[in-house]
Design an enzyme around this catalytic site. Sequence first.
Site, short mmCIF file in Angstrom:
data_model
loop_
_atom_site.label_atom_id
_atom_site.label_comp_id
_atom_site.label_asym_id
_atom_site.label_seq_id
_atom_site.Cartn_x
_atom_site.Cartn_y
_atom_site.Cartn_z
N HIS A 81 -3.92 -8.47 6.76
CA HIS A 81 -4.41 -7.23 6.17
C HIS A 81 -5.25 -7.57 4.94
O HIS A 81 -5.52 -8.74 4.68
CB HIS A 81 -3.18 -6.38 5.82
CG HIS A 81 -3.47 -4.94 5.52
ND1 HIS A 81 -4.47 -4.23 6.12
CD2 HIS A 81 -2.85 -4.06 4.67
CE1 HIS A 81 -4.46 -2.99 5.65
NE2 HIS A 81 -3.49 -2.87 4.77
N ASP A 96 0.91 4.17 1.26
CA ASP A 96 1.32 4.92 2.46
C ASP A 96 2.52 4.28 3.16
O ASP A 96 3.15 4.89 4.01
CB ASP A 96 0.15 5.14 3.44
CG ASP A 96 -0.55 3.86 3.88
OD1 ASP A 96 -0.59 2.91 3.08
OD2 ASP A 96 -1.07 3.81 5.01
N HIS A 106 0.85 -1.19 0.00
CA HIS A 106 0.00 0.00 0.00
C HIS A 106 0.89 1.25 0.00
O HIS A 106 1.90 1.30 0.70
CB HIS A 106 -0.93 0.01 1.22
CG HIS A 106 -2.16 -0.83 1.02
ND1 HIS A 106 -2.85 -1.41 2.06
CD2 HIS A 106 -2.83 -1.19 -0.11
CE1 HIS A 106 -3.89 -2.09 1.58
NE2 HIS A 106 -3.89 -1.97 0.26
ZN LIG Z 1 -1.38 1.91 5.96
ZN LIG Z 2 -2.39 -1.08 4.18
#
Ligand SMILES: [Zn+2]
Ligand SMILES: [Zn+2]
Length: 291
Positions: free
Chosen positions: A133, A65, A63
């Site tokens: 996740h 971020d 991801h």
């Molecule tokens: Zn994150």
């Molecule tokens: Zn994530």
Amino acid sequence: MIKVYFLGTGGGMPSKNRRLPAFLMKREGFSALFDCGEGTQYTFTEYGLSSVSLDLIGITHMHGDHVLGLIGLIESMGMLDRKKPLNIMGPKRLKEFLYASFEMSHFRPKFELRFIDEYKGNGIRVKKFETCHTVTSQGYILEEEEKVNLDIDRLKAIGVNDWNVLRKIKGGEDVTYEGRILHHEDYIIKRSGSKVVYTGDTRPCENTVNASKDAALLIHDSTFLDEPSALTYGHSNVSEAATIAQQSNVNLLALTHISARYPEPEPLIQAAKKIFPRVTLPNDLSFINVE
Ligand SMILES: [Zn+2]
Ligand SMILES: [Zn+2]
């Protein structure tokens, strides 16, 4: 001692109070960065920390971020003429992502990028474990090797002070001294090293409990105070992070990946404390010394 710098404690997108995820862990002769949100290299520069000398970078998942700061960070290492190999741990597609980005931005690192599954060196071992996740993700266990100290009182009591004998005993040798055999295991004290665990983004996960058993510090996803959407987005509420900390008997829990919707940390800390008392919510650029 391991020094853990919280470079970015937010998640998703940067806010006024919190930057994107990045955690620097340093020990004498060793430094590693875990996750590298956009702008991480600015944080290094702003606070006078060195990124060019990193031994290891561990990325939890793909991801943006957590990974979008990595291209720039590595390209800057190239501009600073880094020579030593850089160890990298991360999900499978990380290598492909990096080389595609380097190709398109006309960058060719002059130092070796070593993609590894486990790191061992400088008295440190770093292992990964699978987390829970919405995409493939892995957490990290950073552990100091067992510490071996001489039992000085015991050695003094029998009159041994020859440094050569002491060195051999500490190195694991049995030594004959003044006609008697000194078995090394009788004169050394072993202490397990400190362990720090970082989850990245995750739901509460059995694997984290196993990985974090008796850790000195657990840095756990705590995106929400108490939201059903934690389940939808594969994150944890603070109470869930606190439950994991309790089950794994860690010494200290650090809440992180805090959503921008919570400008005040206190309600999150209080919610966690109802379940697990030894909790902290670090601000960006704070640090914790782990003994
Ligand atoms: Zn994150
Ligand atoms: Zn994530």
